[in-house]
Structures are given as structure tokens and as C-alpha cells.
Design a protein around this motif. Structure first.
Motif, PDB file in Angstrom:
ATOM      1  N   ASN A 125       0.830  -1.212   0.000  1.00  0.00           N
ATOM      2  CA  ASN A 125       0.000   0.000   0.000  1.00  0.00           C
ATOM      3  C   ASN A 125       0.862   1.258   0.000  1.00  0.00           C
ATOM      4  OD1 ASN A 125      -2.354  -1.465  -0.025  1.00  0.00           O
ATOM      5  ND2 ASN A 125      -2.731  -1.272   2.174  1.00  0.00           N
ATOM      6  N   THR A 126       1.928   1.232   0.779  1.00  0.00           N
ATOM      7  CA  THR A 126       2.827   2.378   0.817  1.00  0.00           C
ATOM      8  C   THR A 126       3.472   2.602  -0.552  1.00  0.00           C
ATOM      9  OG1 THR A 126       3.291   1.916   3.136  1.00  0.00           O
ATOM     10  CG2 THR A 126       4.823   3.379   2.011  1.00  0.00           C
ATOM     11  N   ASP A 127       3.942   1.514  -1.168  1.00  0.00           N
ATOM     12  CA  ASP A 127       4.558   1.617  -2.497  1.00  0.00           C
ATOM     13  C   ASP A 127       3.561   2.141  -3.532  1.00  0.00           C
ATOM     14  OD1 ASP A 127       6.900   0.662  -1.446  1.00  0.00           O
ATOM     15  OD2 ASP A 127       6.617  -1.407  -2.170  1.00  0.00           O
ATOM     16  N   LEU A 128       2.328   1.656  -3.479  1.00  0.00           N
ATOM     17  CA  LEU A 128       1.310   2.110  -4.428  1.00  0.00           C
ATOM     18  C   LEU A 128       0.944   3.577  -4.199  1.00  0.00           C
ATOM     19  CD1 LEU A 128      -1.028  -1.010  -4.552  1.00  0.00           C
ATOM     20  CD2 LEU A 128       0.550  -0.214  -6.328  1.00  0.00           C
ATOM     21  N   SER A 129       0.886   4.010  -2.954  1.00  0.00           N
ATOM     22  CA  SER A 129       0.564   5.426  -2.697  1.00  0.00           C
ATOM     23  C   SER A 129       1.699   6.329  -3.185  1.00  0.00           C
ATOM     24  CB  SER A 129       0.271   5.662  -1.215  1.00  0.00           C
ATOM     25  OG  SER A 129       1.425   5.430  -0.437  1.00  0.00           O
ATOM     26  N   ILE A 130       2.941   5.856  -3.076  1.00  0.00           N
ATOM     27  CA  ILE A 130       4.075   6.628  -3.606  1.00  0.00           C
ATOM     28  C   ILE A 130       3.967   6.715  -5.124  1.00  0.00           C
ATOM     29  CG2 ILE A 130       6.579   6.590  -3.937  1.00  0.00           C
ATOM     30  CD1 ILE A 130       6.794   5.423  -1.104  1.00  0.00           C
ATOM     31  N   GLN A 131       3.606   5.605  -5.780  1.00  0.00           N
ATOM     32  CA  GLN A 131       3.438   5.621  -7.236  1.00  0.00           C
ATOM     33  C   GLN A 131       2.303   6.570  -7.648  1.00  0.00           C
ATOM     34  OE1 GLN A 131       2.819   1.670  -8.711  1.00  0.00           O
ATOM     35  NE2 GLN A 131       4.939   1.015  -8.315  1.00  0.00           N
ATOM     36  N   VAL A 132       1.222   6.589  -6.888  1.00  0.00           N
ATOM     37  CA  VAL A 132       0.106   7.492  -7.197  1.00  0.00           C
ATOM     38  C   VAL A 132       0.570   8.933  -7.107  1.00  0.00           C
ATOM     39  CG1 VAL A 132      -2.122   8.357  -6.338  1.00  0.00           C
ATOM     40  CG2 VAL A 132      -1.735   5.901  -6.585  1.00  0.00           C
ATOM     41  N   GLU A 149       3.613  10.084  -7.465  1.00  0.00           N
ATOM     42  CA  GLU A 149       4.547  10.369  -8.554  1.00  0.00           C
ATOM     43  C   GLU A 149       3.811  10.546  -9.886  1.00  0.00           C
ATOM     44  OE1 GLU A 149       7.249   7.113  -8.597  1.00  0.00           O
ATOM     45  OE2 GLU A 149       8.410   7.843  -6.879  1.00  0.00           O
ATOM     46  N   LYS A 150       2.798   9.756 -10.144  1.00  0.00           N
ATOM     47  CA  LYS A 150       2.119   9.804 -11.435  1.00  0.00           C
ATOM     48  C   LYS A 150       1.024  10.871 -11.498  1.00  0.00           C
ATOM     49  CE  LYS A 150       3.229   5.148 -12.753  1.00  0.00           C
ATOM     50  NZ  LYS A 150       2.787   3.910 -13.345  1.00  0.00           N
ATOM     51  N   SER A 151       0.686  11.458 -10.382  1.00  0.00           N
ATOM     52  CA  SER A 151      -0.360  12.482 -10.409  1.00  0.00           C
ATOM     53  C   SER A 151       0.207  13.908 -10.361  1.00  0.00           C
ATOM     54  CB  SER A 151      -1.338  12.258  -9.244  1.00  0.00           C
ATOM     55  OG  SER A 151      -0.667  12.431  -8.014  1.00  0.00           O
ATOM     56  N   THR A 152       1.456  14.059 -10.685  1.00  0.00           N
ATOM     57  CA  THR A 152       2.020  15.417 -10.728  1.00  0.00           C
ATOM     58  C   THR A 152       1.513  16.145 -11.979  1.00  0.00           C
ATOM     59  OG1 THR A 152       3.990  14.643 -11.884  1.00  0.00           O
ATOM     60  CG2 THR A 152       4.113  14.724  -9.480  1.00  0.00           C
ATOM     61  N   TYR A 153       1.455  17.439 -11.876  1.00  0.00           N
ATOM     62  CA  TYR A 153       0.927  18.263 -12.957  1.00  0.00           C
ATOM     63  C   TYR A 153       1.781  18.128 -14.204  1.00  0.00           C
ATOM     64  CZ  TYR A 153      -0.525  22.342 -15.597  1.00  0.00           C
ATOM     65  OH  TYR A 153      -0.973  23.178 -16.599  1.00  0.00           O
ATOM     66  N   GLU A 154       3.089  18.120 -14.046  1.00  0.00           N
ATOM     67  CA  GLU A 154       3.985  18.050 -15.196  1.00  0.00           C
ATOM     68  C   GLU A 154       3.801  16.741 -15.969  1.00  0.00           C
ATOM     69  OE1 GLU A 154       5.270  18.674 -12.066  1.00  0.00           O
ATOM     70  OE2 GLU A 154       5.302  20.854 -12.328  1.00  0.00           O
TER      71      GLU A 154
END
Length: 125
Positions: free
Chosen positions: A87-94, A96-101
Motif C-alpha cells: 500500500n505504501t509503495d502504491l501510494s508513492i506511485q500514485v 509520482e504519477k499524479s504530478t501536474y507536469e
């Protein structure tokens, strides 16, 4: 005074002899030795020993159940730790992938353009 003069010497008094029978085969009677434990005491000892054995078996069975339960608890705790790590790894991925850039870059790759009239602001979480 007269009693003092009469001293008996008991060492010289002879006891009468008991006449003995000639030694022929003596009547053999079964020797009735006194038993150490009676039948009732033996039964009580057996019942007591069986009770202690049953208590020991129940104690071992309970200990075995406790050990099995502890093993299950450890396995469940291990699964919980693994799931929380995922869960921690998936929240980190979320994050990272939800940044505006990154989102803007993907939109440009797909040929989308920014139109200020179609932009709606959604309150964040």
C-alpha cells in the motif's frame, strides 16, 4: 523390715519347659502376610494416576493449541506487514504519477491542448 530380708534372685528361677512334638511334617498353612495396599487403595492409586495422565494430556493439547494459534497470528501479522508495504509503495506511485507536469506531458503526447474555457477546477483531497 521383713521385706528387705526377702530378696529374690530372678536369674535362678526356671521356667517350665513346654513339651515339643516330634518333628513330623508340620501343617503347612499358606502364609498370610499382611498386604501393603488393599484392593481399594490400589484402585484409588490407579484412578489417581489415570487422572494425572489425563491432566497431562489436556495440558499438552492446550499448549499445542496455543502454539498453533501463535503461529497463525505470526503469519497474519506477516501478511499485514506485506500488504501495508505494498500500500505504501502504491501510494508513492500514485503521488509520482499524479504530478501536474506528468499529466501535462501525457496530454501533449496525445495531442491535447489547453483550452481555458473547458478547464474546471476540482477541489483536491
Amino acid at each position: 523390715m521383713g521385706l528387705e530380708a526377702r530378696k529374690f534372685d530372678y536369674a535362678y528361677i526356671q521356667e517350665p519347659e513346654i513339651p515339643r512334638l516330634p518333628e513330623s511334617e508340620p501343617d503347612v498353612q499358606p502364609s498370610r502376610r499382611r498386604k501393603i495396599f488393599t484392593k481399594g487403595e490400589k484402585i484409588l492409586f490407579i484412578i489417581f494416576a489415570a487422572g494425572i495422565a489425563m491432566f497431562a494430556v489436556f495440558l499438552l493439547q492446550a499448549q499445542s493449541s496455543v502454539n498453533a494459534t501463535n503461529k497463525e497470528i505470526q503469519l497474519i501479522q506477516q501478511d499485514i506487514a506485506e500488504t501495508s508495504k505494498q500500500n505504501t509503495d502504491l501510494s508513492i506511485q500514485v503521488r509520482e504519477k499524479s504530478t501536474y507536469e506528468r499529466i501535462w506531458g501525457k496530454a501533449q503526447e496525445l495531442g491535447l491542448t489547453l483550452n481555458e474555457k473547458n478547464v474546471k477546477v476540482v477541489p483536491g483531497q
